[in-house]
Design an enzyme around this catalytic site. Structure first.
Site, mmCIF file in Angstrom:
data_model
loop_
_atom_site.group_PDB
_atom_site.id
_atom_site.type_symbol
_atom_site.label_atom_id
_atom_site.label_comp_id
_atom_site.label_asym_id
_atom_site.label_seq_id
_atom_site.Cartn_x
_atom_site.Cartn_y
_atom_site.Cartn_z
ATOM 1 N N ASP A 64 1.088 -4.773 0.743
ATOM 2 C CA ASP A 64 1.765 -3.989 -0.008
ATOM 3 C C ASP A 64 3.065 -5.330 -1.029
ATOM 4 O O ASP A 64 3.635 -5.741 -0.310
ATOM 5 C CB ASP A 64 2.585 -3.525 1.239
ATOM 6 C CG ASP A 64 2.032 -1.932 0.913
ATOM 7 O OD1 ASP A 64 1.405 -1.615 1.192
ATOM 8 O OD2 ASP A 64 2.178 -2.165 2.342
ATOM 9 N N ARG A 72 6.059 -8.092 -0.041
ATOM 10 C CA ARG A 72 5.482 -9.007 1.274
ATOM 11 C C ARG A 72 6.270 -10.626 1.420
ATOM 12 O O ARG A 72 6.082 -11.029 1.599
ATOM 13 C CB ARG A 72 4.557 -9.057 2.056
ATOM 14 C CG ARG A 72 3.991 -7.487 1.893
ATOM 15 C CD ARG A 72 5.230 -6.814 3.178
ATOM 16 N NE ARG A 72 4.923 -5.512 3.527
ATOM 17 C CZ ARG A 72 5.675 -4.113 4.035
ATOM 18 N NH1 ARG A 72 6.657 -4.641 3.678
ATOM 19 N NH2 ARG A 72 4.903 -3.524 3.916
ATOM 20 N N ARG A 138 11.362 3.051 -5.443
ATOM 21 C CA ARG A 138 10.272 2.816 -5.291
ATOM 22 C C ARG A 138 9.268 3.468 -6.116
ATOM 23 O O ARG A 138 8.492 3.367 -6.562
ATOM 24 C CB ARG A 138 9.318 3.104 -3.812
ATOM 25 C CG ARG A 138 10.539 2.152 -2.948
ATOM 26 C CD ARG A 138 9.380 1.971 -2.002
ATOM 27 N NE ARG A 138 8.073 2.207 -1.345
ATOM 28 C CZ ARG A 138 7.177 2.353 -0.217
ATOM 29 N NH1 ARG A 138 7.626 3.222 0.681
ATOM 30 N NH2 ARG A 138 5.965 2.410 -0.196
ATOM 31 N N LYS A 168 -0.471 5.847 -4.945
ATOM 32 C CA LYS A 168 0.303 6.341 -3.416
ATOM 33 C C LYS A 168 1.128 7.050 -3.294
ATOM 34 O O LYS A 168 2.123 6.459 -5.138
ATOM 35 C CB LYS A 168 -0.031 5.175 -2.083
ATOM 36 C CG LYS A 168 1.380 4.501 -2.815
ATOM 37 C CD LYS A 168 1.343 3.389 -1.624
ATOM 38 C CE LYS A 168 2.337 2.023 -2.259
ATOM 39 N NZ LYS A 168 2.026 1.280 -1.085
ATOM 40 N N HIS A 169 1.540 8.360 -2.974
ATOM 41 C CA HIS A 169 1.268 8.407 -1.862
ATOM 42 C C HIS A 169 0.630 10.194 -2.026
ATOM 43 O O HIS A 169 1.292 11.231 -2.190
ATOM 44 C CB HIS A 169 1.931 8.847 -0.326
ATOM 45 C CG HIS A 169 2.647 6.883 -0.036
ATOM 46 N ND1 HIS A 169 3.438 6.884 -0.965
ATOM 47 C CD2 HIS A 169 1.918 6.667 0.493
ATOM 48 C CE1 HIS A 169 4.050 5.113 -0.741
ATOM 49 N NE2 HIS A 169 2.848 5.119 0.406
ATOM 50 N N HIS A 181 7.361 6.995 8.988
ATOM 51 C CA HIS A 181 6.627 5.929 9.750
ATOM 52 C C HIS A 181 7.935 6.236 11.061
ATOM 53 O O HIS A 181 7.190 5.099 12.224
ATOM 54 C CB HIS A 181 7.382 4.619 9.171
ATOM 55 C CG HIS A 181 7.047 3.998 7.630
ATOM 56 N ND1 HIS A 181 7.316 4.230 6.402
ATOM 57 C CD2 HIS A 181 6.570 3.200 7.711
ATOM 58 C CE1 HIS A 181 6.824 3.563 6.209
ATOM 59 N NE2 HIS A 181 6.231 2.547 6.443
ATOM 60 N N ASP A 252 -2.961 5.788 4.744
ATOM 61 C CA ASP A 252 -2.030 4.547 4.971
ATOM 62 C C ASP A 252 -1.951 5.142 6.238
ATOM 63 O O ASP A 252 -3.038 5.146 7.218
ATOM 64 C CB ASP A 252 -0.614 5.610 5.107
ATOM 65 C CG ASP A 252 0.749 4.947 4.852
ATOM 66 O OD1 ASP A 252 0.411 3.963 5.368
ATOM 67 O OD2 ASP A 252 1.541 5.608 3.984
#
Length: 349
Positions: A64, A72, A138, A168-169, A181, A252
Protein backbone atom coordinates in the site's frame (compact mmCIF):
# COMPACT_ATOMS: atom_id res chain seq x y z
CA UNK A 1 3.57 -23.85 -10.19
CA UNK A 2 0.38 -21.80 -10.44
CA UNK A 3 -0.26 -18.79 -8.23
CA UNK A 4 -2.47 -19.70 -5.29
CA UNK A 5 -5.34 -17.59 -3.90
CA UNK A 6 -3.66 -16.40 -0.69
CA UNK A 7 -1.67 -13.21 -0.18
CA UNK A 8 0.27 -13.19 3.09
CA UNK A 9 2.61 -10.83 4.91
CA UNK A 10 6.02 -11.05 6.61
CA UNK A 11 7.20 -10.26 10.12
CA UNK A 12 10.46 -8.45 9.44
CA UNK A 13 13.19 -7.23 7.12
CA UNK A 14 14.18 -10.60 5.67
CA UNK A 15 12.57 -13.98 5.17
CA UNK A 16 12.57 -16.47 8.01
CA UNK A 17 12.85 -20.19 7.34
CA UNK A 18 9.21 -20.64 8.30
CA UNK A 19 8.17 -17.90 5.88
CA UNK A 20 10.16 -19.50 3.06
CA UNK A 21 8.20 -22.70 3.66
CA UNK A 22 4.88 -20.85 3.75
CA UNK A 23 5.60 -18.91 0.57
CA UNK A 24 6.34 -22.10 -1.32
CA UNK A 25 2.96 -23.59 -0.45
CA UNK A 26 0.78 -23.94 -3.59
CA UNK A 27 -2.11 -22.07 -1.95
CA UNK A 28 0.03 -18.92 -1.63
CA UNK A 29 0.25 -16.58 -4.59
CA UNK A 30 1.39 -13.24 -3.22
CA UNK A 31 3.06 -11.19 -0.51
CA UNK A 32 2.11 -7.77 0.81
CA UNK A 33 4.81 -5.63 2.41
CA UNK A 34 4.32 -3.20 5.30
CA UNK A 35 6.48 -0.55 6.96
CA UNK A 36 7.90 -3.19 9.31
CA UNK A 37 9.42 -4.85 6.23
CA UNK A 38 11.25 -1.71 5.14
CA UNK A 39 14.55 -0.26 6.29
CA UNK A 40 16.16 1.05 3.11
CA UNK A 41 15.88 0.70 -0.67
CA UNK A 42 18.81 -1.71 -0.65
CA UNK A 43 17.26 -3.90 2.06
CA UNK A 44 13.83 -4.10 0.44
CA UNK A 45 15.39 -4.84 -2.96
CA UNK A 46 17.19 -7.79 -1.40
CA UNK A 47 13.95 -8.88 0.27
CA UNK A 48 11.92 -8.80 -2.93
CA UNK A 49 14.71 -10.65 -4.76
CA UNK A 50 14.64 -13.40 -2.14
CA UNK A 51 10.86 -13.70 -2.55
CA UNK A 52 11.09 -13.90 -6.33
CA UNK A 53 13.66 -16.71 -6.18
CA UNK A 54 11.26 -19.02 -4.37
CA UNK A 55 8.80 -19.65 -7.18
CA UNK A 56 8.33 -19.64 -10.94
CA UNK A 57 6.28 -17.70 -11.88
CA UNK A 58 7.34 -15.57 -8.95
CA UNK A 59 4.95 -14.61 -6.19
CA UNK A 60 3.13 -11.31 -6.65
CA UNK A 61 4.74 -8.64 -4.45
CA UNK A 62 2.51 -5.76 -3.39
CA UNK A 63 2.35 -2.82 -1.01
CA UNK A 64 0.00 0.00 0.00
CA UNK A 65 1.88 3.05 -1.27
CA UNK A 66 -0.75 5.65 -2.15
CA UNK A 67 1.02 8.64 -0.65
CA UNK A 68 0.03 10.90 2.22
CA UNK A 69 -1.09 8.88 5.21
CA UNK A 70 -0.58 5.57 3.43
CA UNK A 71 2.99 5.26 2.21
CA UNK A 72 4.82 2.24 3.60
CA UNK A 73 8.30 3.10 2.32
CA UNK A 74 9.57 6.55 3.32
CA UNK A 75 13.34 6.98 3.69
CA UNK A 76 14.96 6.83 0.27
CA UNK A 77 11.63 7.30 -1.53
CA UNK A 78 9.96 10.45 -2.77
CA UNK A 79 7.33 11.67 -0.31
CA UNK A 80 4.05 11.39 -2.15
CA UNK A 81 1.26 13.81 -1.23
CA UNK A 82 -2.24 12.49 -0.58
CA UNK A 83 -4.12 12.32 -3.87
CA UNK A 84 -6.76 14.59 -2.36
CA UNK A 85 -4.19 17.36 -2.76
CA UNK A 86 -4.55 16.92 -6.51
CA UNK A 87 -8.31 17.16 -6.42
CA UNK A 88 -8.25 20.58 -4.78
CA UNK A 89 -7.03 22.05 -8.05
CA UNK A 90 -9.08 20.00 -10.50
CA UNK A 91 -12.12 22.23 -11.02
CA UNK A 92 -10.05 25.39 -11.61
CA UNK A 93 -7.14 23.77 -13.49
CA UNK A 94 -8.28 20.42 -14.93
CA UNK A 95 -5.59 20.06 -17.60
CA UNK A 96 -2.75 20.86 -15.22
CA UNK A 97 -4.21 18.56 -12.56
CA UNK A 98 -4.46 15.65 -14.96
CA UNK A 99 -0.83 16.16 -15.98
CA UNK A 100 0.14 16.17 -12.31
CA UNK A 101 -1.88 13.02 -11.68
CA UNK A 102 -0.14 11.20 -14.54
CA UNK A 103 3.29 12.17 -13.28
CA UNK A 104 2.41 11.23 -9.70
CA UNK A 105 1.22 7.79 -10.79
CA UNK A 106 4.43 7.32 -12.78
CA UNK A 107 6.68 8.42 -9.90
CA UNK A 108 4.95 6.14 -7.39
CA UNK A 109 5.12 3.17 -9.73
CA UNK A 110 8.64 3.71 -11.07
CA UNK A 111 10.22 3.92 -7.61
CA UNK A 112 8.45 0.77 -6.47
CA UNK A 113 9.29 -1.16 -9.62
CA UNK A 114 12.94 -0.20 -9.08
CA UNK A 115 13.00 -2.18 -5.80
CA UNK A 116 11.14 -5.23 -7.11
CA UNK A 117 7.54 -4.49 -6.08
CA UNK A 118 4.95 -5.55 -8.67
CA UNK A 119 2.15 -3.18 -7.73
CA UNK A 120 0.71 -0.81 -5.18
CA UNK A 121 -2.96 -1.10 -4.22
CA UNK A 122 -3.82 2.09 -6.07
CA UNK A 123 -5.59 4.20 -7.06
CA UNK A 124 -8.27 4.86 -4.47
CA UNK A 125 -11.55 5.34 -6.35
CA UNK A 126 -13.71 6.20 -3.34
CA UNK A 127 -15.52 9.54 -3.24
CA UNK A 128 -14.76 11.99 -0.44
CA UNK A 129 -18.09 12.78 1.19
CA UNK A 130 -16.35 14.36 4.16
CA UNK A 131 -17.61 11.73 6.63
CA UNK A 132 -14.99 8.96 6.43
CA UNK A 133 -11.80 9.65 8.34
CA UNK A 134 -10.17 6.50 6.99
CA UNK A 135 -10.72 7.71 3.40
CA UNK A 136 -10.66 11.52 3.54
CA UNK A 137 -7.78 12.89 1.48
CA UNK A 138 -6.98 9.40 0.20
CA UNK A 139 -9.78 10.19 -2.28
CA UNK A 140 -9.19 12.35 -5.34
CA UNK A 141 -12.47 14.26 -5.02
CA UNK A 142 -16.16 14.24 -4.14
CA UNK A 143 -17.33 14.38 -7.75
CA UNK A 144 -17.36 10.93 -9.43
CA UNK A 145 -16.51 12.26 -12.90
CA UNK A 146 -13.53 14.13 -11.45
CA UNK A 147 -12.37 10.98 -9.63
CA UNK A 148 -12.66 8.94 -12.82
CA UNK A 149 -10.71 11.52 -14.83
CA UNK A 150 -7.88 11.94 -12.34
CA UNK A 151 -7.68 8.20 -11.68
CA UNK A 152 -7.47 7.54 -15.41
CA UNK A 153 -4.54 9.95 -15.73
CA UNK A 154 -2.87 8.45 -12.63
CA UNK A 155 -3.21 4.96 -14.10
CA UNK A 156 -1.64 6.09 -17.37
CA UNK A 157 1.41 7.09 -15.32
CA UNK A 158 1.43 3.70 -13.60
CA UNK A 159 1.20 1.96 -16.97
CA UNK A 160 4.08 4.02 -18.31
CA UNK A 161 6.13 2.63 -15.40
CA UNK A 162 4.94 -0.93 -16.23
CA UNK A 163 2.81 -1.29 -13.09
CA UNK A 164 -0.77 -2.69 -13.13
CA UNK A 165 -3.48 -0.71 -11.34
CA UNK A 166 -5.69 -2.13 -8.56
CA UNK A 167 -8.65 0.12 -7.75
CA UNK A 168 -10.30 0.22 -4.36
CA UNK A 169 -12.69 -0.01 -2.47
CA UNK A 170 -15.54 -1.33 -4.61
CA UNK A 171 -18.36 -0.25 -4.71
CA UNK A 172 -17.34 2.77 -2.57
CA UNK A 173 -16.06 3.40 0.97
CA UNK A 174 -16.39 7.17 1.20
CA UNK A 175 -19.96 7.55 2.53
CA UNK A 176 -19.62 5.67 5.83
CA UNK A 177 -18.11 6.98 9.03
CA UNK A 178 -17.01 3.68 10.61
CA UNK A 179 -13.48 2.54 9.80
CA UNK A 180 -13.72 -1.05 8.50
CA UNK A 181 -10.40 -1.81 10.21
CA UNK A 182 -12.19 -1.30 13.53
CA UNK A 183 -15.82 -2.22 12.88
CA UNK A 184 -18.40 -3.16 10.26
CA UNK A 185 -19.70 -0.08 8.40
CA UNK A 186 -23.25 -0.12 7.04
CA UNK A 187 -24.16 2.00 4.02
CA UNK A 188 -27.90 2.66 3.83
CA UNK A 189 -28.07 4.09 0.31
CA UNK A 190 -29.99 2.56 -2.57
CA UNK A 191 -28.15 0.83 -5.40
CA UNK A 192 -29.40 3.34 -7.99
CA UNK A 193 -27.87 6.24 -6.06
CA UNK A 194 -24.51 4.46 -5.82
CA UNK A 195 -24.62 3.52 -9.52
CA UNK A 196 -24.64 7.19 -10.52
CA UNK A 197 -22.04 8.19 -7.92
CA UNK A 198 -19.59 5.81 -6.17
CA UNK A 199 -19.74 3.09 -8.80
CA UNK A 200 -19.16 5.48 -11.72
CA UNK A 201 -15.33 5.53 -11.50
CA UNK A 202 -15.29 1.73 -11.42
CA UNK A 203 -17.70 1.62 -14.38
CA UNK A 204 -15.50 3.89 -16.44
CA UNK A 205 -12.19 2.25 -15.61
CA UNK A 206 -12.73 -1.43 -14.94
CA UNK A 207 -12.85 -2.75 -18.50
CA UNK A 208 -9.63 -1.27 -19.84
CA UNK A 209 -7.61 0.37 -17.08
CA UNK A 210 -7.81 -1.82 -13.96
CA UNK A 211 -5.94 -5.11 -13.64
CA UNK A 212 -7.43 -5.64 -10.18
CA UNK A 213 -10.22 -4.44 -7.90
CA UNK A 214 -10.46 -4.61 -4.11
CA UNK A 215 -13.98 -4.79 -2.61
CA UNK A 216 -14.86 -3.03 0.64
CA UNK A 217 -15.66 -4.64 3.99
CA UNK A 218 -18.95 -2.73 4.07
CA UNK A 219 -22.57 -3.89 4.13
CA UNK A 220 -24.73 -2.03 1.61
CA UNK A 221 -27.93 -3.14 3.28
CA UNK A 222 -30.38 -2.03 0.58
CA UNK A 223 -28.64 -4.42 -1.85
CA UNK A 224 -27.24 -7.31 0.23
CA UNK A 225 -26.71 -8.26 3.85
CA UNK A 226 -23.14 -9.45 3.26
CA UNK A 227 -20.11 -7.15 3.15
CA UNK A 228 -19.16 -6.51 -0.48
CA UNK A 229 -15.98 -8.59 -0.26
CA UNK A 230 -18.05 -11.65 0.64
CA UNK A 231 -21.01 -10.90 -1.61
CA UNK A 232 -21.72 -12.82 -4.84
CA UNK A 233 -24.15 -10.01 -5.65
CA UNK A 234 -21.46 -7.33 -5.66
CA UNK A 235 -18.60 -9.38 -7.09
CA UNK A 236 -20.28 -11.71 -9.58
CA UNK A 237 -23.50 -9.93 -10.51
CA UNK A 238 -22.40 -6.29 -10.43
CA UNK A 239 -18.63 -6.22 -10.93
CA UNK A 240 -18.31 -9.19 -13.29
CA UNK A 241 -21.65 -9.28 -15.14
CA UNK A 242 -22.90 -5.69 -15.20
CA UNK A 243 -19.55 -3.90 -15.33
CA UNK A 244 -17.79 -6.56 -17.40
CA UNK A 245 -14.66 -6.67 -15.25
CA UNK A 246 -12.24 -9.40 -16.37
CA UNK A 247 -9.33 -8.71 -14.02
CA UNK A 248 -8.44 -10.03 -10.57
CA UNK A 249 -10.59 -9.41 -7.51
CA UNK A 250 -8.50 -9.17 -4.32
CA UNK A 251 -10.13 -9.03 -0.90
CA UNK A 252 -9.25 -6.42 1.66
CA UNK A 253 -7.37 -7.76 4.69
CA UNK A 254 -9.44 -10.55 6.23
CA UNK A 255 -8.10 -9.73 9.70
CA UNK A 256 -10.01 -6.43 9.71
CA UNK A 257 -13.01 -6.13 12.02
CA UNK A 258 -15.23 -5.45 9.03
CA UNK A 259 -14.74 -9.12 8.10
CA UNK A 260 -15.43 -10.57 11.55
CA UNK A 261 -19.13 -11.09 10.85
CA UNK A 262 -18.22 -14.01 8.57
CA UNK A 263 -16.42 -16.12 11.22
CA UNK A 264 -12.84 -17.20 11.77
CA UNK A 265 -9.91 -16.84 9.33
CA UNK A 266 -10.71 -20.00 7.38
CA UNK A 267 -14.42 -19.17 7.11
CA UNK A 268 -13.58 -15.67 5.91
CA UNK A 269 -11.20 -16.95 3.24
CA UNK A 270 -13.66 -19.56 2.03
CA UNK A 271 -16.54 -17.08 1.91
CA UNK A 272 -14.54 -14.46 -0.01
CA UNK A 273 -13.30 -16.99 -2.55
CA UNK A 274 -16.76 -18.51 -2.96
CA UNK A 275 -18.16 -15.02 -3.55
CA UNK A 276 -15.80 -14.49 -6.46
CA UNK A 277 -12.50 -13.18 -5.09
CA UNK A 278 -9.44 -14.49 -6.89
CA UNK A 279 -7.06 -13.74 -4.03
CA UNK A 280 -7.60 -13.04 -0.32
CA UNK A 281 -5.30 -11.10 1.99
CA UNK A 282 -4.51 -12.70 5.35
CA UNK A 283 -2.31 -10.20 7.18
CA UNK A 284 -0.93 -9.22 10.58
CA UNK A 285 -1.68 -12.58 12.21
CA UNK A 286 0.76 -15.29 11.01
CA UNK A 287 -1.19 -17.96 12.87
CA UNK A 288 -4.28 -17.10 10.82
CA UNK A 289 -2.39 -17.59 7.57
CA UNK A 290 -1.24 -21.02 8.73
CA UNK A 291 -4.80 -21.88 9.76
CA UNK A 292 -6.11 -20.95 6.32
CA UNK A 293 -3.33 -22.84 4.53
CA UNK A 294 -3.99 -25.95 6.61
CA UNK A 295 -7.76 -25.86 6.15
CA UNK A 296 -8.46 -24.45 2.70
CA UNK A 297 -9.37 -27.01 0.06
CA UNK A 298 -9.04 -25.60 -3.45
CA UNK A 299 -7.97 -26.93 -6.81
CA UNK A 300 -5.78 -25.01 -9.22
CA UNK A 301 -7.84 -22.67 -11.40
CA UNK A 302 -6.26 -21.69 -14.75
CA UNK A 303 -8.52 -18.62 -15.11
CA UNK A 304 -7.63 -17.36 -11.63
CA UNK A 305 -3.95 -17.97 -12.34
CA UNK A 306 -4.18 -15.97 -15.58
CA UNK A 307 -5.84 -13.05 -13.80
CA UNK A 308 -3.21 -13.07 -11.05
CA UNK A 309 -0.23 -13.34 -13.40
CA UNK A 310 -1.39 -10.10 -15.02
CA UNK A 311 -0.61 -8.39 -11.70
CA UNK A 312 3.10 -8.91 -12.23
CA UNK A 313 4.96 -5.72 -13.04
CA UNK A 314 7.16 -5.65 -16.11
CA UNK A 315 10.49 -4.09 -17.12
CA UNK A 316 11.76 -3.00 -13.69
CA UNK A 317 13.80 0.18 -13.54
CA UNK A 318 17.43 0.30 -12.50
CA UNK A 319 17.24 2.54 -9.44
CA UNK A 320 20.45 4.49 -10.08
CA UNK A 321 19.47 5.13 -13.69
CA UNK A 322 15.98 6.14 -12.62
CA UNK A 323 17.21 8.71 -10.11
CA UNK A 324 19.66 10.12 -12.66
CA UNK A 325 16.98 10.57 -15.31
CA UNK A 326 15.42 13.91 -16.21
CA UNK A 327 12.03 12.21 -16.20
CA UNK A 328 12.34 11.34 -12.50
CA UNK A 329 13.59 14.82 -11.61
CA UNK A 330 10.68 16.43 -13.47
CA UNK A 331 8.17 14.17 -11.75
CA UNK A 332 9.61 14.96 -8.32
CA UNK A 333 9.41 18.70 -9.04
CA UNK A 334 5.80 18.28 -10.17
CA UNK A 335 4.81 16.41 -7.02
CA UNK A 336 6.61 18.92 -4.80
CA UNK A 337 4.69 21.75 -6.46
CA UNK A 338 1.36 20.68 -4.96
CA UNK A 339 2.50 18.80 -1.84
CA UNK A 340 0.96 20.01 1.45
CA UNK A 341 2.86 20.46 4.70
CA UNK A 342 4.07 16.95 5.70
CA UNK A 343 3.54 17.82 9.36
CA UNK A 344 -0.19 17.73 8.72
CA UNK A 345 -0.17 14.15 7.50
CA UNK A 346 -1.04 11.18 9.71
CA UNK A 347 0.95 7.99 9.20
CA UNK A 348 -1.28 4.93 8.85
CA UNK A 349 1.59 2.44 8.62
Amino acid sequence: MTLGPLMVDLVGLELTEVEKEVLQHPLVGGVILFSRNYESPEQVTALTASIRKLRNPHLIISVDHEGGRVQRFRKGFSRLPPIGSLGKHYMQHPKQTLERAEQTGWLMAAELRAVGVDFSFAPVLDLDYGVSEIIGDRSFHRDPEAVASMAHAYIQGMKRAWMPAVGKHFPGHGAVEVDSHLGLPVDERHFEDMWQADILPFRQLCQSELAGVMPAHIVYEKSDQLPAGFSPFWIKEVLRDRLGFQGAVLSDDLSMEGAAIIGGPLERAEAALDAGCDMVLVCNKPESAIQVIDGLKMKADPLRHMRLVRLHGRHAFDRDELFASQEWKTAVDTVMSYAPDPEQELDLA
